[in-house]
Design an enzyme around this catalytic site. Structure first.
Site, PDB file in Angstrom:
ATOM      1  N   THR A  72      52.704 107.138  96.781  1.00 37.54           N
ATOM      2  CA  THR A  72      54.065 107.604  97.397  1.00 37.54           C
ATOM      3  C   THR A  72      54.561 109.006  96.850  1.00 37.54           C
ATOM      4  O   THR A  72      55.321 109.687  97.343  1.00 37.54           O
ATOM      5  CB  THR A  72      55.206 106.287  97.225  1.00 37.54           C
ATOM      6  OG1 THR A  72      54.539 105.086  97.559  1.00 37.54           O
ATOM      7  CG2 THR A  72      56.528 106.730  97.601  1.00 37.54           C
ATOM      8  N   THR A 237      56.224 113.866  80.874  1.00 41.61           N
ATOM      9  CA  THR A 237      55.044 113.481  80.002  1.00 41.61           C
ATOM     10  C   THR A 237      54.242 112.651  80.774  1.00 41.61           C
ATOM     11  O   THR A 237      54.703 111.808  81.342  1.00 41.61           O
ATOM     12  CB  THR A 237      55.728 112.967  78.634  1.00 41.61           C
ATOM     13  OG1 THR A 237      56.498 113.831  77.869  1.00 41.61           O
ATOM     14  CG2 THR A 237      54.518 112.524  77.832  1.00 41.61           C
ATOM     15  N   CYS A 325      60.119  91.195 106.990  1.00 42.80           N
ATOM     16  CA  CYS A 325      60.912  90.215 107.443  1.00 42.80           C
ATOM     17  C   CYS A 325      62.348  90.882 106.929  1.00 42.80           C
ATOM     18  O   CYS A 325      62.561  91.017 105.645  1.00 42.80           O
ATOM     19  CB  CYS A 325      60.600  88.949 106.825  1.00 42.80           C
ATOM     20  SG  CYS A 325      61.569  87.652 107.376  1.00 42.80           S
TER      21      CYS A 325
HETATM   22  C1  LIG Z   1      48.312 104.654 103.151  1.00 39.89           C
HETATM   23  C2  LIG Z   1      49.041 104.566 101.796  1.00 39.89           C
HETATM   24  N1  LIG Z   1      49.703 105.638 101.421  1.00 39.89           N
HETATM   25  C3  LIG Z   1      50.558 105.589 100.468  1.00 39.89           C
HETATM   26  C4  LIG Z   1      50.775 104.152  99.712  1.00 39.89           C
HETATM   27  C5  LIG Z   1      51.448 104.202  98.784  1.00 39.89           C
HETATM   28  O1  LIG Z   1      50.879 104.121  97.486  1.00 39.89           O
HETATM   29  P1  LIG Z   1      51.426 103.717  95.925  1.00 39.89           P
HETATM   30  O2  LIG Z   1      51.798 102.105  96.025  1.00 39.89           O
HETATM   31  O3  LIG Z   1      50.426 104.053  94.847  1.00 39.89           O
HETATM   32  O4  LIG Z   1      52.979 104.365  95.949  1.00 39.89           O
HETATM   33  C6  LIG Z   1      49.940 103.181 100.206  1.00 39.89           C
HETATM   34  C7  LIG Z   1      49.981 101.746  99.564  1.00 39.89           C
HETATM   35  O5  LIG Z   1      50.148 100.892 100.106  1.00 39.89           O
HETATM   36  C8  LIG Z   1      48.994 103.315 101.518  1.00 39.89           C
HETATM   37  O6  LIG Z   1      48.451 102.328 101.536  1.00 39.89           O
END
Ligand SMILES: Cc1ncc(COP(=O)(O)O)c(C=O)c1O
Length: 380
Positions: A72, A237, A325
């Site tokens: 993310t 860090t 949901c």
């Molecule tokens: C295609 C995709 N992008 C981004 C993410 C987010 O990754 P993270 O859980 O490491 O933040 C996911 C997690 O399900 C994902 O499947």
């Protein structure tokens, strides 16, 4: 009853070798890698080595790896970081309608900031049309973000074709490779990828760590402020234990990528064959030939996603769907909604099964039998 985990696209169990590799970094090698003394230098060695491993896994250079808190954050940094840093060149961004929310919601945020975003459509098989990308490009386009593999359907996007189209355009090319990394061979230079997101917990590494590959020379504005770490792209860090665990996970998956592809492909086949043998009617969302072997998304006519998932859990099968949901009502999966017409029942009766290290032929077949029993009950 033993519970069978078919949700590896959501997250994976940590490999014991990963946990073992993290142990010393939490106890004896505790220095801050930015410190100049002996303790810091030791930690720095671990960090540098991990960065080299990550870079090698996608044929990048170590200075092009920015450690983040996961997929993310890597997506946010790629989209917001490049958009803000390159506003002088234009304000147009292109992405697709079926990205993970880490990209979609970030694109929506950039729209609020005044950027203009084009969302490419996908066809019934879940793939974008490269011609639509070509037509959407303008002299103002500064970034194109197309996911490598969809997390709900496993569908692989035509990444090489997209990169080829962008090769003579100013726009940076970002791909969210969270579901592809560790299973698909990726060479960022050969393909022409400028930015790539990866996450540790999808490949049997620890949660809360990932990386953004950003090709040398990319203009990227940091999202945090406060330090010089990660070449100023991501101050703070570093999560040392996480990074070292991630390194071990990467080294393990890179060593047996082909073998795992074969194994998951077999699981997928065995699972579907068993459902058929058990007399279940289903259709596949996406085209198997264009999909990663570890994910299959199946529609069960005459059922509903909520009752399927609740009953699967009661019978000891962990799977999932892209539907959310919210306040008692089911929000349809935006991925399936992008693939089908508005009232298509597949949007509301489809489940993602994803295979991984927890699985064996025996438990995959047992899971298919349990799924079949429930589908029969719900459709009788
Ligand atoms: C295609 C995709 N992008 C981004 C993410 C987010 O990754 P993270 O859980 O490491 O933040 C996911 C997690 O399900 C994902 O499947």
């Amino acid at each position: 009853m033993d519970h069978i985990y078919l949700d590896h696209a959501a997250t994976t169990p940590m490999d014991p070798q990963v946990a073992e590799a993290m142990q010393p970094v939490m106890t004896t090698v505790f220095g801050n890698p930015s410190s100049v003394h002996r303790f810091g230098r030791k930690a720095r060695q671990y960090l540098d080595e991990a960065r080299r491993s990550m870079a090698k896994s996608i044929q990048a250079d170590e200075k092009e790896i920015v450690f983040t808190s996961g997929g993310t954050e890597a997506d946010n940094l790629a989209l917001i970081g490049t958009s803000l840093a390159n506003q002088a060149k234009g304000n147009h961004i292109i992405t697709t309608a079926q990205e993970h929310h880490a990209v979609l919601d970030t694109a929506a945020y950039l729209e609020q900031l005044g950027f203009s975003v084009t969302y490419l459509s996908v066809d019934e098989t879940g793939r974008i049309n490269p011609d639509e990308l070509k037509a959407a490009l303008t002299p103002e386009t500064i970034l194109v973000s197309i996911m490598y593999v969809n997390n709900e359907t496993g569908v692989i996007q035509p990444i090489e074709a997209a990169a080829e189209i962008l090769s003579d355009h100013q726009a940076y090319f970002h791909t969210d490779a969270v579901q592809a990394f560790g299973l698909i061979d990726i060479d960022v230079n050969q393909t022409g990828i400028d930015l790539l997101s990866a996450s540790s917990h999808k490949i049997n590494g620890p949660k809360g760590v990932g990386f953004l590959y950003a090709a040398d020379g990319i203009k990227l504005e940091a999202r945090q402020h406060g330090g010089e770490q990660e070449r100023q792209h991501r101050p703070g860090t570093e999560n040392m234990a996480g990074v070292v665990g991630f390194q071990t996970a990467v080294e393990l998956v890179m060593a047996n990528k082909a073998e795992r592809r074969g194994k998951y492909s077999q699981f997928r086949e065995q699972f579907m064959e068993r459902l058929t043998a058990d007399g279940i009617t289903y259709t596949v969302n996406g085209k198997l030939d264009d999909s990663i072997a570890s994910i299959v998304n199946l529609s069960f006519p005459g059922t509903g996603v909520e009752s399927l998932l609740t009953n699967f859990d009661l019978e000891g099968v962990a799977a999932s769907s892209g539907s959310a949901c919210t306040a008692g009502s089911i929000e349809p999966s935006h991925v399936l909604a992008a693939m089908y017409q508005d009232n298509d029942e597949r949007i509301m009766n489809s489940i993602r099964f994803s295979f991984g290290s927890f699985n064996t032929t025996e438990n995959v077949i047992e899971a298919a039998d349990r799924v079949a029993k429930i589908v029969k009950r719900l459709t009788s």
